[in-house]
Design an enzyme around this catalytic site. Structure first.
Site, PDB file in Angstrom:
ATOM      1  N   LYS A 113      46.919  37.360  48.162  1.00 11.70           N
ATOM      2  CA  LYS A 113      45.944  36.288  47.915  1.00 11.70           C
ATOM      3  C   LYS A 113      46.689  34.995  47.669  1.00 11.70           C
ATOM      4  O   LYS A 113      47.826  35.008  47.194  1.00 11.70           O
ATOM      5  CB  LYS A 113      45.105  36.628  46.667  1.00 11.70           C
ATOM      6  CG  LYS A 113      43.787  35.891  46.603  1.00 11.70           C
ATOM      7  CD  LYS A 113      42.731  36.602  47.410  1.00 11.70           C
ATOM      8  CE  LYS A 113      41.382  35.971  47.309  1.00 11.70           C
ATOM      9  NZ  LYS A 113      40.356  36.871  47.860  1.00 11.70           N
TER      10      LYS A 113
HETATM   11  N1  GLU Z   1      38.690  36.158  51.045  1.00 10.85           N
HETATM   12  C1  GLU Z   1      38.028  37.301  51.567  1.00 10.85           C
HETATM   13  C2  GLU Z   1      38.071  38.458  50.587  1.00 10.85           C
HETATM   14  O1  GLU Z   1      38.175  38.261  49.394  1.00 10.85           O
HETATM   15  C3  GLU Z   1      38.509  37.669  52.955  1.00 10.85           C
HETATM   16  C4  GLU Z   1      39.956  37.969  53.079  1.00 10.85           C
HETATM   17  C5  GLU Z   1      40.423  38.100  54.528  1.00 10.85           C
HETATM   18  O2  GLU Z   1      39.596  37.945  55.411  1.00 10.85           O
HETATM   19  O3  GLU Z   1      41.604  38.331  54.717  1.00 10.85           O
HETATM   20  O4  GLU Z   1      37.921  39.592  50.956  1.00 10.85           O
END
Ligand code: GLU
Length: 424
Positions: A113
């Site tokens: 993240k």
């Molecule tokens: N931000 C989104 C999540 O928390 C998507 C992450 C992604 O598509 O890699 O799942």
């Protein structure tokens, strides 16, 4: 035991809640404690400073992060959040949730993240672009199609991903679409990605009704907290499924109509530049009152920590679909579980986004793009299988859905971690 105080994880509710959930599942499945010990901490965390020249000529420096929690199953995957409360510990917690999410739905990806501590609504387009390009440059050494693939999250969108991809490609000297997902279609994005998280939420709600042997009919009601990237497509799909969406809320407040809101009309109203709370065919209400509505399904789709020990006793919904990451704190989960509320856990409920991100990554690597029907059908079948595996775990271990989702996810991670072994 030594604690990695440098991450500040002791004070982060989201991190503590994720650890609690993991420990609980670990006990239920009698996991090897060495696996838990490894998963307690991220593999790698990078903190960077992002100086940005603002439109008035002054320079302001923002703090940015990229955390890779676990990469046993594949390269890191997870969004980038632009939010004034972003922190290293929150990013680490969200990276951990991404590991569990990717594992649960069977993707060959690990968890990561990113975040920047900024309120993006206060920046001009030029400032936002400078911030994104500098952030991308600062973390460029740890990301890449084979290493770690960012995507949108709260406060970021397709435009931010396009700038990120362009910056990374400029550094390498050629276009590398596979470095991020959630891009606009014309620069290598995938059909269906924008709506994927909300669509997945709606799919999971329909699986829940099937599981309960209940039919969705004209008396089925839902309330959605957070009318954004997740809440909007979820509302559209729920309405198409015949669910009466009686309340919707955004950061400015909520609206309610007991006969059901016309979501399409509301979207046209918003397109004309109006705000949600002024929608004429509804009464205004507070977000706290929305959460307390006596509906069949409540979808917290905004941010973490919305349903807590303080307000959990007001909750009357029978099903909670966790559209956001970590919207119910561990205290709230415990009370809801005791009350018999069926929680569709975040790592399952909102996994639609990362599933279609995975499709986008694969399409980008192959330079071959799929049609929307194929994408939605694959999304449906992956989520259906994952839902079934969670229900199976809940039955096998006689536990609730939150714990069962974690058990199912940990099983796969444990297997892969054991097979790969520890280095050196
Ligand atoms: N931000 C989104 C999540 O928390 C998507 C992450 C992604 O598509 O890699 O799942």
């Amino acid at each position: 035991m030594t604690d990695m105080t440098g991450y500040g994880i002791q004070d982060c509710v989201l991190y503590q809640d994720a650890l609690h959930q993991m420990n609980l599942a670990g006990e239920v499945m009698r996991i090897d404690p060495n696996i838990i010990e490894r998963l307690k901490y991220p593999k790698r965390a990078l903190q960077v400073s992002i100086p940005v020249r603002l439109d008035d000529g002054s320079v302001k420096t923002f703090e940015g992060y990229r955390v890779q929690h676990n990469m046993t199953l594949g390269p890191g995957k997870g969004g980038i959040r632009y939010h004034p409360d972003a922190s290293l510990s929150e990013t680490a917690a969200l990276a951990m949730l991404m590991s569990f999410k990717c594992s649960l739905v069977g993707l060959p990806l690990g968890g990561a993240k990113g975040g920047v501590r900024v309120d993006p609504t206060l920046l001009s387009r030029a400032e936002l672009q400078s911030l994104t390009r500098r952030y991308a440059t600062e973390i460029s050494m740890v990301v890449g199609p084979d290493k770690d693939i960012p995507a949108p999250d709260i406060g970021t969108d397709g435009q931010v991903m396009a700038w990120f991809m362009d910056t990374f490609s400029q550094i390498k000297g050629f276009a590398i679409p596979g470095v991020v997902t959630g891009k606009p279609i014309v620069v290598g994005g995938s059909l269906g990605r924008t709506d994927a998280t909300g669509k997945g939420v709606a799919f999971c709600i329909s699986f829940t009704f099937d599981h309960m042997n209940k039919k969705i009919d004209k008396n089925t009601t839902a309330a959605i907290h957070g009318f954004g990237k997740v809440g909007i497509p979820a509302a559209v799909d729920l309405m198409a499924m015949g669910v009466k969406v009686v309340a919707l809320g955004d950061v400015h407040g909520a609206i309610h109509n007991g006969d059901g809101l016309d979501v399409q009309k509301l979207l046209r109203w918003l397109d004309e530049g109006n705000s949600l709370v002024d929608f004429p065919q509804a009464e205004k209400m507070s977000n706290e009152d929305l959460l307390a509505l006596d509906v069949d399904v409540l979808v917290p789709a905004a941010i973490d920590g919305v349903i807590t020990a303080k307000n959990v006793h007001n909750i009357k919904a029978k099903i909670i679909a966790e559209g956001a990451n970590g919207p119910c704190t561990k205290e709230a989960v415990q009370v809801l579980t005791e009350k018999g509320v069926f929680i569709i856990p975040d790592i399952l409920c909102n996994a639609g986004g990362v599933i279609v991100s995975y499709f986008e990554w694969v399409q980008g690597l192959q330079y071959f793009f799929w049609d929307l029907d194929h994408i939605n059908a694959k999304l449906y079948s992956i989520l259906k299988d994952a839902f079934a595996s969670v229900v199976e775990c809940a039955e096998e271990y006689k536990t609730d859905m939150k714990t069962a989702a974690m058990v199912s996810s940990l099983r796969r991670m444990q297997m892969a971690m054991r097979l790969r072994g520890m280095f050196p």
